[in-house]
Scaffold this motif. Structure first.
Motif, mmCIF file in Angstrom:
data_model
loop_
_atom_site.group_PDB
_atom_site.id
_atom_site.type_symbol
_atom_site.label_atom_id
_atom_site.label_comp_id
_atom_site.label_asym_id
_atom_site.label_seq_id
_atom_site.Cartn_x
_atom_site.Cartn_y
_atom_site.Cartn_z
ATOM 1 N N PHE A 42 38.367 40.195 46.028
ATOM 2 C CA PHE A 42 37.364 39.164 46.295
ATOM 3 C C PHE A 42 36.362 39.043 45.153
ATOM 4 N N ALA A 43 36.242 40.101 44.313
ATOM 5 C CA ALA A 43 35.422 39.961 43.110
ATOM 6 C C ALA A 43 36.037 38.916 42.190
ATOM 7 N N TYR A 44 37.380 39.003 41.988
ATOM 8 C CA TYR A 44 38.049 37.979 41.181
ATOM 9 C C TYR A 44 37.933 36.618 41.844
ATOM 10 N N SER A 45 38.047 36.609 43.171
ATOM 11 C CA SER A 45 37.928 35.327 43.856
ATOM 12 C C SER A 45 36.545 34.730 43.616
ATOM 13 N N SER A 46 35.522 35.594 43.521
ATOM 14 C CA SER A 46 34.183 35.044 43.283
ATOM 15 C C SER A 46 34.081 34.478 41.872
ATOM 16 N N TYR A 61 29.758 29.090 50.123
ATOM 17 C CA TYR A 61 30.363 30.208 49.410
ATOM 18 C C TYR A 61 29.570 31.488 49.658
ATOM 19 N N GLY A 62 28.241 31.374 49.678
ATOM 20 C CA GLY A 62 27.405 32.553 49.880
ATOM 21 C C GLY A 62 27.668 33.197 51.223
ATOM 22 N N PHE A 63 27.682 32.404 52.289
ATOM 23 C CA PHE A 63 27.920 32.985 53.611
ATOM 24 C C PHE A 63 29.338 33.522 53.728
ATOM 25 N N MET A 64 30.274 32.839 53.071
ATOM 26 C CA MET A 64 31.655 33.287 53.112
ATOM 27 C C MET A 64 31.790 34.658 52.465
ATOM 28 N N PHE A 65 31.233 34.773 51.251
ATOM 29 C CA PHE A 65 31.315 36.033 50.510
ATOM 30 C C PHE A 65 30.607 37.143 51.279
ATOM 31 N N LEU A 66 29.428 36.797 51.802
ATOM 32 C CA LEU A 66 28.635 37.786 52.533
ATOM 33 C C LEU A 66 29.386 38.260 53.768
ATOM 34 N N LEU A 117 40.162 31.691 55.210
ATOM 35 C CA LEU A 117 40.630 30.296 55.157
ATOM 36 C C LEU A 117 39.604 29.434 54.432
ATOM 37 N N SER A 118 38.328 29.720 54.675
ATOM 38 C CA SER A 118 37.283 28.956 54.011
ATOM 39 C C SER A 118 37.293 29.228 52.511
ATOM 40 N N ALA A 119 37.526 30.490 52.138
ATOM 41 C CA ALA A 119 37.588 30.818 50.718
ATOM 42 C C ALA A 119 38.749 30.093 50.057
ATOM 43 N N ALA A 120 39.869 29.965 50.786
ATOM 44 C CA ALA A 120 41.025 29.289 50.220
ATOM 45 C C ALA A 120 40.844 27.775 50.226
ATOM 46 N N GLY A 121 39.923 27.280 51.065
ATOM 47 C CA GLY A 121 39.711 25.840 51.121
ATOM 48 C C GLY A 121 40.694 25.128 52.006
ATOM 49 N N ILE A 122 40.978 25.700 53.170
ATOM 50 C CA ILE A 122 41.907 25.077 54.117
ATOM 51 C C ILE A 122 41.095 24.183 55.065
ATOM 52 N N PRO A 123 41.567 22.964 55.372
ATOM 53 C CA PRO A 123 40.745 21.927 55.984
ATOM 54 C C PRO A 123 39.745 22.226 57.092
ATOM 55 N N SER A 174 43.426 26.306 42.367
ATOM 56 C CA SER A 174 43.115 26.732 43.733
ATOM 57 C C SER A 174 44.389 26.846 44.565
ATOM 58 N N VAL A 175 45.449 26.147 44.151
ATOM 59 C CA VAL A 175 46.741 26.361 44.820
ATOM 60 C C VAL A 175 47.252 27.769 44.539
ATOM 61 N N ILE A 176 47.090 28.209 43.279
ATOM 62 C CA ILE A 176 47.454 29.598 42.962
ATOM 63 C C ILE A 176 46.652 30.538 43.845
ATOM 64 N N GLY A 177 45.358 30.208 44.022
ATOM 65 C CA GLY A 177 44.484 31.075 44.790
ATOM 66 C C GLY A 177 44.944 31.257 46.218
ATOM 67 N N VAL A 178 45.523 30.211 46.795
ATOM 68 C CA VAL A 178 45.946 30.308 48.196
ATOM 69 C C VAL A 178 46.901 31.470 48.399
ATOM 70 N N TYR A 179 47.695 31.786 47.356
ATOM 71 C CA TYR A 179 48.688 32.842 47.510
ATOM 72 C C TYR A 179 48.039 34.170 47.894
ATOM 73 N N TYR A 180 46.993 34.567 47.142
ATOM 74 C CA TYR A 180 46.458 35.900 47.462
ATOM 75 C C TYR A 180 45.596 35.882 48.710
#
Lengths: 169, 493
Positions: free
Chosen positions: B319-323, B356-361, B401-407, B438-444
């Protein structure tokens, strides 16, 4: 006259600074550092910046180098020095980088406009007036900053004590 | 004098709440009574709650009177003194976010460090960091930016290494400190160059000078270009932008989990607030020089973040990389502000920052609970959590799901708004690359979900945390992901 003094002070500063790097004894290094600060403050005097010259000696010589000497005394750095790696290469590289960046800076600053204010004659008054009027708020924040640093250092050292099982003060 | 009270001290109330709470905590510590510990914990919340209350009060009383309405009517120095702290309607909303994010992360931190003896010191440092974040986003001159940035960063370096038993913590702290001070030096250098060129530290004066230089200087002279490049490097360090991101995974992994949550959410928000002020508040007249560079860097940041996260086994590092990748999306939003009509762009950026802040937190809150019970945050430690702990699993699901950006989540809407802005301002190529990354991101992200719900747990994990407040905090974060998705107008969209 000015040119001569400038060259004299510069050479003195450089010689003292090389003394810092070259002397084997850390105490001699610290004292050469003091000498190089005196040379620097002479340069400030030449530019008419009396306040800076005074502060340079008061703070760096009076406080920081004395701290260095204390650390040298407390840690007995002679032992560490024998095991320290040869930093000549790093020194040469960084000196070269700084030399070239100074040249670049010289090129960049050739076109400095002259709207930077002149060095005032009564510097202490000017600086304190600014600190207590225009820049009062950053100055206040500075006090917070010092307080936070005290707490932070306390937190670190206390954590260290606990993890080493040492007795608490 | 009424002016100072009305225009300076009253707008300063939210900052004062944090400072006051910090000072009070120091005072309580002087008594050295273990019986005061519950009181200390309660006192920690005084800062965020007080700040949110004060912001609410300012909002209700005089929404816009606190801006620069009084320029010119007083002595010059008084004007400049009062304006070294600027509060406008945009900043007030940001104050809300800082108060709320610190509140939730204080819950996690107090639960995580409940047995640690240095908890009061950690709380004191956090209060001052939060105060510094507010000062940072409402600074109006470079001196104040520097002071607030240092007041924010230095305690953070200490907090990263506060757990001495963790060997990696000290290393991460040192690394963060060295990189951070390097960035600070570059920032100082660029401030000096700008001061030498324009003769001022005020944002407005610098930007006026750059628009119409006195004496016909070339506004895009070498010195200004050097200063703006140094700004990109130093602010890039602080935000974790791609070529300067090396410290971030290590610092985020080495820090204690809830502190990472605080760093990744609230401090990042303040960092982007500063970037907004520096670039759009000060260097806007020469924006053509830095938007292109930032655009390229933003895409690089996304790819570095998303590709780096692919192989991570440790969830904190993942999640550090995700940030990092999220910082990339945010920078894309930052550069597409101007031409859209700045107000809207700033709101979209703010929306994404809060989501993003609440998601990460929330994610790091859950990881903190898991780490506290099992001792590490490996991917294998969350296997099967979805069924053995339905509540935590569901919250984790929503957050990821929110981090990945799913609807249905707010992460999708935030990304959509940023990308739509960027398309409107003509950064179409960048947006295509951003979507690709971000499509690549969905994988992890999906890998985490697979571990949560579709893997037979290799070990039986029983979470016995009884702290209801922590679960409430996690629930609040997950709730925000759904709530802001359906009611984005609550964040000003």
């Amino acid at each position: 006259m000015r040119e001569g003094l400038f060259i004299a002070f510069s050479l003195f500063t450089i010689a003292a600074a090389s003394g810092v790097v070259l002397s084997k004894n850390p105490v001699y290094s610290a004292f050469s550092l003091i000498l190089s600060f005196f040379g620097l403050s002479g340069l400030y005097l030449l530019w008419g910046s009396t306040f800076m010259a005074m502060i340079q000696i008061l703070i760096y010589t009076g406080a920081i180098v004395v701290l260095f000497v204390f650390v040298v005394m407390l840690l007995n750095l002679q032992v560490i020095r024998e095991n320290s790696p040869n930093l000549l290469f790093v020194g040469v590289v960084s000196a070269t980088v700084w030399f070239f960046s100074l040249i670049i800076l010289r090129v960049l600053t050739r076109a400095i406009p002259t709207n930077v204010t002149e060095i005032p004659t009564n510097q202490l008054r000017t600086i304190s007036k600014l600190l207590f009027t225009r820049y009062l708020w950053p100055f206040e924040v500075l006090s917070l900053f010092l307080l936070v640093m005290i707490v932070a250092i306390f937190a670190i050292t206390r954590a260290q004590e606990i993890s080493h099982g040492g007795e608490k003060v | 004098m009424n002016t100072v009270v009305d225009y300076f001290l009253i707008p300063l109330l939210p900052v004062m709440a944090f400072i006051f709470a910090g000072l009070l905590l120091i005072l309580v510590q002087c008594f050295k009574r273990p019986s005061l510990r519950p009181f200390t914990k309660l006192l920690g919340f005084l800062g965020p709650v007080g700040a949110m209350g004060a912001t609410w009060y300012l909002f209700k009383s005089q929404p816009l009177a606190y801006s620069t309405a009084m320029a010119g009517s007083y002595e010059a120095w008084l004007n400049e003194f009062i304006q070294s702290y600027q509060l406008d309607s945009i900043t007030m909303v940001w104050y809300w976010a800082i108060g709320a994010l610190s509140f939730v992360s204080f819950i996690f931190i107090e639960a995580y460090f409940a047995d640690l003896e240095e908890l009061p010191e950690i709380l004191i440092l956090l209060e001052f960091i939060a105060a510094a974040m507010m000062l940072l986003i409402s600074a109006s001159n470079l001196l104040m930016v520097f002071m607030a940035l240092e007041l924010m960063s230095l305690p953070t370096y200490v907090l990263v290494g506060i757990e001495r038993e963790k060997h990696f913590g000290a290393e991460a702290s040192l690394k963060y400190f060295l990189f951070g001070s390097f960035a600070t030096v570059l920032l100082l250098f660029s401030i000096a160059l700008l001061y030498a060129y324009t003769g001022s530290l005020q944002f407005t004066q610098i930007s006026n000078f750059l628009r119409v230089p006195v004496g016909g200087e070339n506004p895009s002279g070498l010195m200004v270009l050097a200063a703006s490049a140094l700004f990109i490097i130093s602010v890039g360090f602080k935000l974790g932008m791609a070529p300067f991101h090396m410290w971030l995974p290590d610092a985020y992994e080495g820090a204690s989990t809830p502190i990472t949550g605080f760093m990744g959410s609230a401090i990042k928000l303040a960092g982007f607030g500063m970037a907004l002020r520096l670039w759009w508040g000060m260097l806007a007249p020469i924006s053509s020089h830095w938007t292109e560079i930032l655009g390229v860097l933003s895409v690089l940041t996304m790819f570095v973040g998303n590709l780096g996260a692919l192989k991570q086994k440790n969830l904190k590092r993942l999640f550090a990389y995700s940030s990092i990748s999220h910082a990339g999306y945010l920078i894309l939003g930052l550069i597409s502000i101007s031409k859209v009509g700045s107000q809207l762009g700033v709101q979209n950026l703010f929306y994404y920052l809060v989501v993003y802040g609440f998601m990460f937190l929330g994610i790091f809150g859950i990881l903190a609970v898991i780490e506290k019970q099992t001792g590490s945050t490996d991917l294998s430690n969350v296997e099967g959590i979805g069924f053995s702990h339905p509540f935590l699993g569901l919250c984790f699901l929503v957050l990821v799901l929110s981090a990945a950006g799913i609807p249905p989540t707010a992460g999708f809407l935030g990304k959509y708004l940023l990308f739509a802005d960027a398309v409107r301002t003509g950064h179409t190529t960048l947006v295509v690359l951003a979507v690709l990354s971000s499509v690549i991101g969905v994988y992890y992200y999906l890998r985490v979900l697979v571990a949560l719900y579709m893997t037979e747990p290799s070990q039986r994990i029983v979470l016995t945390t009884k702290n209801r407040l922590v679960f409430l905090g996690i629930l609040a974060c997950a709730f925000c992901m759904i709530f802001f998705s359906f009611f984005p107008q609550k964040l000003g969209i």
